[in-house]
Design a protein around this motif. Structure first.
Motif: not given
Length: 172
Positions: A42-43, A153-156, A160-164
């Motif tokens: 993603m980066r 896509i990268t925002d979505l 998910q990464l942030d939520e977890l």
């Protein structure tokens, strides 16, 4: 990781399985985890979308190296140590001009393209009939479109990464 966790059907299921397994270590993600690979993907995707935006900006006269360095500083540099920072910065300063890069992106397809990539036959045929100016216009439009879709896509995925709680701010 996907195989080890029973081939989860969704990205969220895979990431949740890794969280349950303990992939989140103090201030870092476990090496070899899907979460760490996805985070770096993603980066780099966000770096590329900033580059694509720079190429697609027809009003700008800014050198390629300037928007390339800005993209790097915003998306990847915070996670690079001294050696990688120097390497990336040197490479970005050596980028060809915007006109040369766009010219290469908007080249006519090689004559044997359809034979080499049968699934692209219609696209190759359409590109072959365009004038150089039409190819350049199409290239700008496609860069903008690609960037817009990639950002969604990268925002979505990042959400998910942030939520977890899947973060890793180490410098490489």
């Amino acid at each position: 990781s996907w195989e080890r966790h029973g081939r989860p059907a969704t990205l969220r299921e895979l990431l949740a399985a890794e969280v349950a397994e303990g992939v989140v270590q103090p201030a870092r993600l476990a090496e070899g985890s899907a979460a760490l690979s996805l985070l770096w993907s993603m980066r780099m995707k966000r770096f590329w979308t900033r580059m694509a935006d720079g190429f697609a900006d027809q009003a700008s006269t800014e050198p390629t190296s300037a928007f390339g360095l800005r993209a790097y500083e915003a998306e990847v540099e915070p996670y690079h140590g001294f050696l990688l920072r120097r390497t990336f910065r040197t490479a970005l300063r050596a980028l060809p001009s915007r006109a040369e890069m766009l010219g290469n992106m908007a080249m006519a397809p090689p004559p044997d393209s359809a034979a080499r990539w049968p699934a692209w036959e219609a696209s190759v045929a359409a590109g072959a009939s365009l004038t150089p100016d039409e190819r350049m216009t199409a290239c700008h439009a496609e860069l903008r479109e690609c960037s817009e879709h990639t950002k969604r896509i990268t925002d979505l995925v990042q959400a998910q990464l942030d939520e977890l709680g899947l973060r890793d701010d180490r410098r490489l």
